[in-house]
Design an enzyme around this catalytic site. Structure first.
Site, PDB file in Angstrom:
ATOM      1  N   GLY A 234       0.770  -1.241   0.000  1.00 46.34           N
ATOM      2  CA  GLY A 234       0.000   0.000   0.000  1.00 46.34           C
ATOM      3  C   GLY A 234       0.798   1.285   0.000  1.00 46.34           C
ATOM      4  N   GLY A 274       4.322  -3.908  -3.331  1.00 51.47           N
ATOM      5  CA  GLY A 274       4.440  -4.007  -4.780  1.00 51.47           C
ATOM      6  C   GLY A 274       4.956  -2.704  -5.365  1.00 51.47           C
ATOM      7  N   ARG A 275       4.075  -1.723  -5.396  1.00 47.12           N
ATOM      8  CA  ARG A 275       4.369  -0.458  -6.072  1.00 47.12           C
ATOM      9  C   ARG A 275       5.646   0.210  -5.548  1.00 47.12           C
ATOM     10  NH1 ARG A 275       0.406   2.406  -8.856  1.00 47.12           N
ATOM     11  NH2 ARG A 275      -1.106   1.084  -7.792  1.00 47.12           N
ATOM     12  N   CYS A 350      -7.864   5.189 -30.792  1.00 46.30           N
ATOM     13  CA  CYS A 350      -8.965   6.025 -31.297  1.00 46.30           C
ATOM     14  C   CYS A 350      -9.924   6.353 -30.168  1.00 46.30           C
ATOM     15  CB  CYS A 350      -9.724   5.283 -32.389  1.00 46.30           C
ATOM     16  SG  CYS A 350      -8.669   4.385 -33.497  1.00 46.30           S
TER      17      CYS A 350
HETATM   18  C1  LIG Z   1      -3.533  -8.235  -0.650  1.00 44.71           C
HETATM   19  C2  LIG Z   1      -2.582  -7.309  -1.278  1.00 44.71           C
HETATM   20  N1  LIG Z   1      -1.323  -7.251  -0.811  1.00 44.71           N
HETATM   21  C3  LIG Z   1      -0.396  -6.437  -1.355  1.00 44.71           C
HETATM   22  C4  LIG Z   1      -0.707  -5.622  -2.432  1.00 44.71           C
HETATM   23  C5  LIG Z   1       0.355  -4.739  -2.999  1.00 44.71           C
HETATM   24  O1  LIG Z   1      -0.011  -3.425  -2.822  1.00 44.71           O
HETATM   25  P1  LIG Z   1       0.969  -2.251  -3.236  1.00 44.71           P
HETATM   26  O2  LIG Z   1       1.429  -2.494  -4.610  1.00 44.71           O
HETATM   27  O3  LIG Z   1       0.102  -1.040  -3.100  1.00 44.71           O
HETATM   28  O4  LIG Z   1       2.105  -2.255  -2.252  1.00 44.71           O
HETATM   29  C6  LIG Z   1      -2.019  -5.640  -2.953  1.00 44.71           C
HETATM   30  C7  LIG Z   1      -2.382  -4.796  -4.077  1.00 44.71           C
HETATM   31  O5  LIG Z   1      -3.490  -4.749  -4.543  1.00 44.71           O
HETATM   32  C8  LIG Z   1      -2.975  -6.504  -2.361  1.00 44.71           C
HETATM   33  O6  LIG Z   1      -4.227  -6.571  -2.816  1.00 44.71           O
END
Ligand SMILES: Cc1ncc(COP(=O)(O)O)c(C=O)c1O
Length: 411
Positions: A234, A274-275, A350
């Site tokens: 998150g 992730g991000r 388009c």
């Molecule tokens: C359960 C869960 N964990 C981890 C993540 C990774 O989140 P982020 O990329 O915002 O760190 C997500 C992203 O949707 C998620 O749904």
């Protein structure tokens, strides 16, 4: 989160020199990724662990760069699980995600997933049945959709209100009762992922503190002995103001002194990011193929578009970009250009929704120059609708991890 623009620009100059067509590409900087991930993990205090949420970018070179630096991978589908296991047979894997099929749960057992994050009582029952059938005991975390007082919301909320994600905290007691009769399941702890796009380190620290306080209250109330709390991912990327990113160092300093941490001695606190890990290593690149003026607005039309790079449309922002100039001009007529004016950057689709950046004042852009979008390493190519209009896919390459000499500060 240092961007290595010079290295990326050099590789683009080399690629453009040999490209017969206007360039359209993703460049991933693996050395930049390694350095960033090393800093992220080095700042985490003792007792905290980092997993990588592979949904952000599951390319094998990305996973290979991160594998030695993180504790393991978080997957959210049978497809991600099979992909990760094919390349990383021994890396610890944890399995999240809504709507898991029986075949996916069985795959989790077969592939020795360390922990399944269970999303519902029905899923719990099915997993228990499958585990018993195999004569196995599967570790689980209950993913809880928790009501948090004064929760500061972001633009992407997965919990704290009615959502399809996790088990509402009001159903916890029922769930714990259900677990008691299940020989195939061992409760290892709790999982939370209430939001993404968090940019405020203080607010996120308060959220983690709320999770930990709640878990220790449950442990006392229900006499639970758990080994871990997964506080999800998150952490956001500030696409609108790239020089004001989430303060990871301050966040980690806060984690080290979090009073709520002491109420769960010996319990590992896990992140699955992730991000924050992958976004800054990726660059999406479009060559300017036309410059148009229409009803007082200027449009740079690039080769490619949101079918390759959906992130700005998905998040509703104007993506930051750099212009990389090139002097060559092959035509006998004047080169279209925009100087000292506001432009929007669009692609080849388009639809007016094929908009990647808007109302951004630039010094200069000409046909044949490259528009380089940073922060395109996460939820970019992998969330895009690649085959709309059947344009070719972009070139994709990876700047390699540098050899270490054993000398110097990085060694
Ligand atoms: C359960 C869960 N964990 C981890 C993540 C990774 O989140 P982020 O990329 O915002 O760190 C997500 C992203 O949707 C998620 O749904």
């Amino acid at each position: 989160m240092e961007l290595r623009l010079a290295e990326v620009f050099d590789s683009l100059r080399n690629a453009k020199a040999v490209s017969a067509e206007p360039l359209c590409a993703y460049v991933y900087d693996l050395e930049g990724l390694r350095r960033h991930a090393e800093r992220v993990t080095a700042s985490l205090p003792e007792g905290y662990e980092l997993f990588y949420a592979v949904k952000a970018n599951s390319d094998e070179p990305i996973l290979r760069t991160l594998a030695p630096l993180v504790k393991g991978f978080e997957v959210s589908s049978g497809g991600e699980l099979a992909w990760v296991r094919a390349h990383f047979p021994d890396t610890p894997v944890i399995f999240s995600g809504p709507g898991k099929l029986d075949s996916e749960l069985d795959g989790a057992l077969e592939h020795r997933v360390e922990c399944v994050h269970v999303e519902s009582q029905h899923e719990l029952r099915r997993l228990a049945t499958l585990a018993e059938r195999r004569g196995m005991v599967q570790g689980v975390l209950l993913r809880i959709n928790l009501a948090v007082e004064n929760l500061s919301e972001t633009s992407l909320m997965m919990g704290g209100k009615p959502t399809p994600f996790g088990i509402p905290d009001q159903q916890l007691e029922e769930c714990l009762a259900l677990l008691q009769g299940q020989a195939g399941i061992r409760l290892q702890g709790f999982h939370f992922h209430l939001l993404s796009h968090q940019l405020d380190a203080h607010a996120h620290l308060q959220l983690v503190a709320a999770y930990l306080a709640q878990v220790s209250a449950w442990c006392r109330k229900y006499g639970l002995d758990i080994g871990q709390v997964n506080v999800g991912g998150g952490i956001g990327i500030n696409y609108r103001q790239p020089d004001r990113q989430f303060d990871w160092t301050a966040f980690c300093a806060g984690l080290a002194t979090l009073p709520e941490r002491h109420s769960l001695p010996g319990v590992a606190i896990r992140f699955e990011l992730g991000r924050h890990l992958a976004a800054s290593c990726g660059y999406y690149v479009m060559e300017v193929i036309d410059i148009k003026r229409s009803f007082g607005k200027t449009f740079l039309v690039g080769r490619g578009g949101t079918h390759h790079f959906r992130t700005p449309h998905a998040q509703g922002h104007s993506h930051p970009f750099h212009i990389l100039p090139f002097e060559e001009w092959a035509y006998p007529f004047p080169r279209p250009q925009a100087c000292g004016e506001q432009v929007s950057v669009v692609g080849q689709l388009c639809t007016p929704k094929d908009l990647l950046a808007f109302d951004k004042t630039i010094e200069s852009a000409r046909c044949g120059d490259l528009v380089v979008f940073p922060y395109a390493g996460a939820y970019a190519w992998h969330i895009s609708h690649h085959d709309f209009l059947r344009h070719p896919h972009p070139a994709r390459w990876y700047l390699p991890v540098e050899e270490r000499t054993g000398i110097g500060p990085d060694a």
